[in-house]
Enzyme design. Structure first.
Site, PDB file in Angstrom:
ATOM      1  CG  HIS A  12      -1.636   1.281   1.224  1.00  0.00           C
ATOM      2  ND1 HIS A  12      -3.228   1.093   1.731  1.00  0.00           N
ATOM      3  CD2 HIS A  12      -1.753   2.643   1.034  1.00  0.00           C
ATOM      4  CE1 HIS A  12      -3.772   2.051   1.636  1.00  0.00           C
ATOM      5  NE2 HIS A  12      -3.000   3.070   1.334  1.00  0.00           N
ATOM      6  CG  HIS A  14      -0.867   7.086  -1.020  1.00  0.00           C
ATOM      7  ND1 HIS A  14      -2.300   7.334  -1.778  1.00  0.00           N
ATOM      8  CD2 HIS A  14      -1.100   6.531  -0.069  1.00  0.00           C
ATOM      9  CE1 HIS A  14      -3.030   6.792  -0.583  1.00  0.00           C
ATOM     10  NE2 HIS A  14      -2.417   6.393   0.330  1.00  0.00           N
ATOM     11  NE  ARG A  16       0.381  12.379  -2.491  1.00  0.00           N
ATOM     12  CZ  ARG A  16      -0.696  11.841  -1.587  1.00  0.00           C
ATOM     13  NH1 ARG A  16      -1.577  10.909  -1.881  1.00  0.00           N
ATOM     14  NH2 ARG A  16      -0.462  11.925  -0.248  1.00  0.00           N
ATOM     15  CG  ASN A  40      -5.410   8.966  -3.016  1.00  0.00           C
ATOM     16  OD1 ASN A  40      -4.251   8.236  -3.354  1.00  0.00           O
ATOM     17  ND2 ASN A  40      -5.351   9.350  -1.754  1.00  0.00           N
ATOM     18  CE  LYS A 101      -7.905   2.537  -0.130  1.00  0.00           C
ATOM     19  NZ  LYS A 101      -6.649   3.219   0.186  1.00  0.00           N
ATOM     20  CG  HIS A 139      -9.799   4.913   4.012  1.00  0.00           C
ATOM     21  ND1 HIS A 139      -8.507   5.462   4.119  1.00  0.00           N
ATOM     22  CD2 HIS A 139     -10.553   5.339   5.144  1.00  0.00           C
ATOM     23  CE1 HIS A 139      -8.509   6.202   5.165  1.00  0.00           C
ATOM     24  NE2 HIS A 139      -9.516   6.416   5.779  1.00  0.00           N
ATOM     25  CG  HIS A 179      -4.636   2.212   6.091  1.00  0.00           C
ATOM     26  ND1 HIS A 179      -6.094   2.416   6.280  1.00  0.00           N
ATOM     27  CD2 HIS A 179      -4.476   2.984   4.977  1.00  0.00           C
ATOM     28  CE1 HIS A 179      -6.605   3.065   5.303  1.00  0.00           C
ATOM     29  NE2 HIS A 179      -5.728   3.473   4.671  1.00  0.00           N
ATOM     30  CG  ASP A 254      -1.552   4.949   4.035  1.00  0.00           C
ATOM     31  OD1 ASP A 254      -1.435   5.357   2.637  1.00  0.00           O
ATOM     32  OD2 ASP A 254      -2.134   5.337   4.916  1.00  0.00           O
ATOM     33  CG  HIS A 258       0.459  15.304   2.180  1.00  0.00           C
ATOM     34  ND1 HIS A 258      -0.711  15.452   1.152  1.00  0.00           N
ATOM     35  CD2 HIS A 258       0.159  14.016   2.650  1.00  0.00           C
ATOM     36  CE1 HIS A 258      -1.531  14.509   1.523  1.00  0.00           C
ATOM     37  NE2 HIS A 258      -1.184  13.388   2.346  1.00  0.00           N
ATOM     38  CB  ALA A 270      -1.738  17.478   4.175  1.00  0.00           C
TER      39      ALA A 270
END
Ligand code: DOR
Ligand code: ZN
Length: 360
Positions: A12, A14, A16, A40, A101, A139, A179, A254, A258, A270
């Site tokens: 898992h 991110h 971007r 996302n 997701k 989630h 998570h 996860d 940011h 964030a």
């Protein structure tokens, strides 16, 4: 020294897009041979199999300078109320995306286009996914109920009913509860977890910290993430789940980058901890604290890929005891900055890493 006989895999993460993606992908690619990548991305999200294809290429391009052709991104799709089950099945069969997701709207970063718990149960995608064996990634939070905002510390435990109802209605649906942070969810996993069918991921921060750390010195924005860190009792339950030797539990960082201007500001913060640069270090430290380093290999390298139908990737990683701290911020093209988890301008406040992985 602890030796892993396989290379880690992040179930898992991110990344971007654009400059941020180009900055963070190499950190994951240096420690992992593959990763399950969240959809996302906001500009826009990964909504179609073609979006997933383009996203995969962008990730491969960014990982190429570090590991050549050797990184395997498993891109996921963003489930909206309108996602067409035919598209979902088509993209899965073509290997373009590897799961869908679910983001309850308002629950986390870039979640507004998602599907709330109450609407999920009747989404037309679910019977199709149950039929073709495609993973549904959740989630697991209820953030609004009867028109009211739910207390952040209660949001995850209120999702457990939805998990039970999902299994009741779709007994063959393959679920990944992302998570896990709450003792109620840990209990759900202990009861219903099933290797290959009902699995979960756990972050490093939810093993190493609890809400006392989040509120230390007032507030620690770099420990703020969704779901929020819970009380120690929950952390203990999550540690027991992670280190219990279960085939249905895997590492999912996860890691969620940011820029500092979004986390360190006058109002708002964030949610997300950027931890990809020290994934192995952090999990090793958490497992060592629990006296469970012998359980680390399966959690970090074997259980995650297996759920996605992949074999673990053989290789040697020696994890040696070695004290150090992260000593610099990360610059993003265009001028933004990213604070790697653990870095602090005042060295006495930097996170003290105890392990270092050596990749062979
Ligand atoms: O803390 C989080 N950050 N949790 C999520 O679910 C999303 C993530 C992000 O995308 O920033
Ligand atoms: Zn996430």
């Amino acid at each position: 020294m602890t030796t892993l006989n396989y290379i880690p895999f992040d179930s898992h993460v991110h990344f971007r897009r654009g400059a941020m993606l180009r900055t963070v992908v190499p950190y994951t690619a240096r420690q992992c041979w593959g990763a399950v990548v969240m959809p996302n991305t906001a500009t826009p999200h990964i909504l179609t199999p073609d979006d997933a294809d383009a996203y995969r290429n962008e990730i491969l391009f960014a990982s190429h300078p570090v590991v050549g052709e050797n990184f395997v991104p498993l891109v996921t799709g963003y489930l909206t109320p309108k996602t067409d089950p035919i598209d979902i099945a088509h993209g899965y069969k073509k290997g373009k995306w590897h799961g869908m997701k679910v983001y309850p709207p308002g629950a986390t970063t870039h979640s507004n286009e998602g599907v709330a718990a109450r609407d999920l149960l009747t989404h037309p995608a679910l019977p199709v996914m149950a039929d073709i064996g495609m993973p549904l990634l959740l989630h697991p939070e209820v953030n609004a109920l009867h028109g009211d905002i739910v207390d952040p510390y209660d949001r995850e435990r209120l999702f457990v009913d939805t998990l039970e109802e999902l299994l009741y209605r779709y007994p063959t649906l393959r679920l990944s509860v992302e998570h896990v942070t709450d003792e109620a969810t840990a209990r759900f996993m202990m009861s219903y977890g099933k290797t290959g069918q009902v699995v979960c991921t756990i972050t490093a921060q939810h093993l190493l910290f609890d809400r006392r750390d989040l509120h230390e010195d007032g507030w620690q924005p770099h420990l703020f993430c969704y779901p929020i860190l819970k009380r120690k009792k929950s952390r203990d339950a999550v540690i027991a789940l992670a280190t219990g030797g279960f085939g249905f539990v895997s590492a999912g960082t996860d890691s969620a980058p940011h820029p500092t201007h979004a986390k360190e500001r006058a109002a708002g913060c964030a949610g997300g901890v950027f931890s990809a640069h020290i994934m192995v270090e952090l999990y090793a430290q958490a497992f060592a604290n629990a006296g469970a380093l012998d359980k680390l290999e399966a959690f970090l390298c074997v259980n995650g890929p297996r759920f996605y139908g992949l074999k673990p990737c053989p290789g040697t990683v020696n994890i040696v005891e070695s004290a150090r701290a992260i000593d610099a911020m990360i610059a993003i093209e265009g001028g933004d900055k990213l604070r790697p988890f653990g870095f602090h301008e005042d060295p006495s406040k930097a996170f003290k890493l105890r392990y270092r992985p050596i990749f062979h």
